[in-house]
Design an enzyme around this catalytic site. Structure first.
Site, short mmCIF file in Angstrom:
data_model
loop_
_atom_site.label_atom_id
_atom_site.label_comp_id
_atom_site.label_asym_id
_atom_site.label_seq_id
_atom_site.Cartn_x
_atom_site.Cartn_y
_atom_site.Cartn_z
N HIS A 41 0.87 -1.19 0.00
CA HIS A 41 0.00 0.00 0.00
C HIS A 41 0.90 1.23 0.00
O HIS A 41 1.67 1.42 0.93
CB HIS A 41 -0.92 -0.02 1.22
CG HIS A 41 -1.84 -1.20 1.24
ND1 HIS A 41 -3.06 -1.19 0.61
CD2 HIS A 41 -1.69 -2.45 1.76
CE1 HIS A 41 -3.64 -2.38 0.76
NE2 HIS A 41 -2.82 -3.17 1.45
N LEU A 42 0.81 2.02 -1.06
CA LEU A 42 1.69 3.20 -1.17
C LEU A 42 0.98 4.48 -0.73
O LEU A 42 1.58 5.55 -0.76
CB LEU A 42 2.24 3.33 -2.59
CG LEU A 42 3.13 2.15 -3.06
CD1 LEU A 42 3.63 2.39 -4.49
CD2 LEU A 42 4.31 1.93 -2.11
N ASP A 45 2.23 -7.10 2.35
CA ASP A 45 1.06 -6.29 2.71
C ASP A 45 1.52 -5.04 3.49
O ASP A 45 0.90 -4.65 4.49
CB ASP A 45 0.05 -7.11 3.54
CG ASP A 45 -1.31 -6.43 3.63
OD1 ASP A 45 -1.53 -5.41 2.94
OD2 ASP A 45 -2.15 -6.93 4.40
ZN LIG Z 1 -6.23 -7.07 2.87
ZN LIG Z 2 -3.44 -5.11 1.84
#
Ligand SMILES: [Zn+2]
Ligand SMILES: [Zn+2]
Length: 452
Positions: free
Chosen positions: A82-83, A325
């Site tokens: 996630h950026l 993640d």
């Molecule tokens: Zn997720």
């Molecule tokens: Zn995620």
């Protein structure tokens, strides 16, 4: 190249000068190329130019790195980060997130669509790709939403999004609640190509849970998220994928029951794949007794039996790849009581070292297998996994397997510091990363020419 798989350099990134480097007398290890042993690795014009007898390579006009005792591996690929861009650049942006990736030995990442706003239209994808061409230190693939605004009702224009260059589709952050909507998405997926990646969780079962439902949640008096919240959705969606002959990827497996469902689907010939995170492979809900919000993420850390099943799934190939993640959060979202804290942990900068320390060194996992699973995520998104082979685009990581370091002691490349491994002494450190043919990272204390 395997047919149909695109090179990692085809993803969006800032073009840099192609590197010229000789890693002299490095210990090469590449399961895909079937190579293990001491060699000179020559990188020229962005490609792996040669793999030569130790000490023999022609180093004319290129930098020489004395790499005796160091490991040269295919660089890792993270299929799930996630950026936070656009919308929460205070937590991460494309530059800091990809710097963190490079520092972790990754030559490419796939960014999820749960930004503000959600990535659900072709113009949005085009703008992001343009931004990555300016800011991304390593190549970034973007995923678009399955449903508009993640609302779970209307599908996005999947074919148009594919043409705009997305590598897959996901509503990650949450599940696609409606089986009817997901079924239609899978019908379109068959036409549009690209994988549908699913965060599996039944919101009815998760309820207001903040951690794994089990002995520890009972002792702490906290609302739990049961394992079946994940595994029943995996069962549902594997059945839908089988029925529609579609291809789905299950994100961040956390529970034993989920591994069983994926195994069953694979045995039945359904086109499913799965990933697991370093934290789910190395930690259990026991650490939540500390009430430290750095141990809060979704899916939650589960019990020891789950952790063992995940490791076994990774070994057997039921779980295809490792994904961090990486989920940056600001301090004010994390430095609050456990129940109120945001879910998510960073992971790019510690992934290899944590798995090396906790699983490879104690003999639980082979280094070779770890390298395979840390690169296999590329294939899920139709990309050619890195490999050490002459003529290939250079995606290489140089690691010191002996050195010990304290995670976070020198700060982080990521803009956020919500790592569940901060303060841990780890063995094995990334010294240098080559991504898409260019040197994109050198560890500060790593003196070129005087290594080892
Ligand atoms: Zn997720
Ligand atoms: Zn995620």
């Amino acid at each position: 190249m395997i047919e149909g798989l695109a090179p990692i350099s085809s993803l969006s990134h800032r073009r840099a000068d192609p590197g010229g480097v000789v890693l002299r007398e490095a210990e090469l290890l590449c399961p895909r190329a079937g190579i293990r042993g001491r060699h000179d690795l020559v990188i020229r014009d962005g490609e792996i130019a040669a793999i030569a007898e130790p000490g023999s390579a022609d180093a004319d006009g290129v930098e020489v790195v004395e790499a005796a005792g160091l490991l040269a591996l295919p660089a890792f690929f993270d299929p799930h980060v996630h950026l936070r861009t656009p919308g929460r650049e205070d937590e991460e942006d494309i530059e800091t997130g990809t710097r963190a990736a490079a520092a972790g030995g990754f030559c490419g990442v796939v960014a999820k669509a749960n930004t503000e706003p959600i990535v659900d239209s072709a113009p949005h994808v085009a703008a992001l790709r343009e931004r990555a061409e300016r800011d991304a230190v390593v190549p970034v693939g973007f995923v678009a939403a399955i449903t508009r605004g993640f609302e779970g009702r209307e599908l996005t224009e999947m074919a148009e999004l594919r043409d705009a260059g997305v590598v897959g589709f996901s509503d990650d952050g949450g599940p696609v609640r409606s089986a009817r909507v997901l079924r239609r998405a899978l019908q379109y997926q068959r036409l549009a190509g690209r994988v549908v990646a699913l965060h599996e969780e039944d919101p009815e079962l998760s309820g207001s849970g903040v951690m794994h439902e089990g002995a520890v949640s009972a002792a702490l008096g906290m609302a739990g998220i049961p394992s079946v919240s994940e595994s029943t959705m995996i069962a549902r969606d594997a059945a839908l994928a089988a029925y529609e002959d579609a291809r789905v990827h299950f994100l961040h497996l956390s529970a034993r029951e989920s591994v069983e469902q994926v195994e069953r689907a694979k045995q039945a010939g359904t086109r499913v794949s799965a990933e697991v995170t370093p934290h789910h492979l190395t930690l259990t809900d026991e650490v939540v007794r500390s009430l430290d919000a750095r141990f809060k993420m979704n899916p939650p850390l589960r019990a020891e039996a789950d952790r063992r099943a995940l490791i076994e799934g990774l070994r057997s190939g039921t779980i295809d790849c490792i994904a961090t993640d990486h989920a940056p959060h600001s301090a004010d979202e994390k430095e609050v009581p456990f129940e109120q804290a945001a879910m998510g942990v960073t992971g790019l900068e510690t992934a290899f070292a944590v798995l090396h320390t906790d699983l490879v060194l104690p003999g639980v996992l082979d280094l070779e297998l770890l390298v395979e699973r840390m690169t296999a995520g590329a294939e899920i998104y139709d990309l050619d996994p890195p490999r050490l082979e002459p003529g290939r685009e250079a995606n290489v990581v140089l690691v010191d397997p002996e050195v010990e370091w304290e995670a976070g002691a020198d700060g982080w490349e990521s803009r956020s510091s919500n790592s569940c491994f901060a303060g841990r002494t780890l063995q094995g450190r990334v010294l240098m990363t080559v991504a898409a043919g260019s040197v994109v990272y050198r560890q500060r204390s790593f003196a070129i020419g005087a290594a080892a």
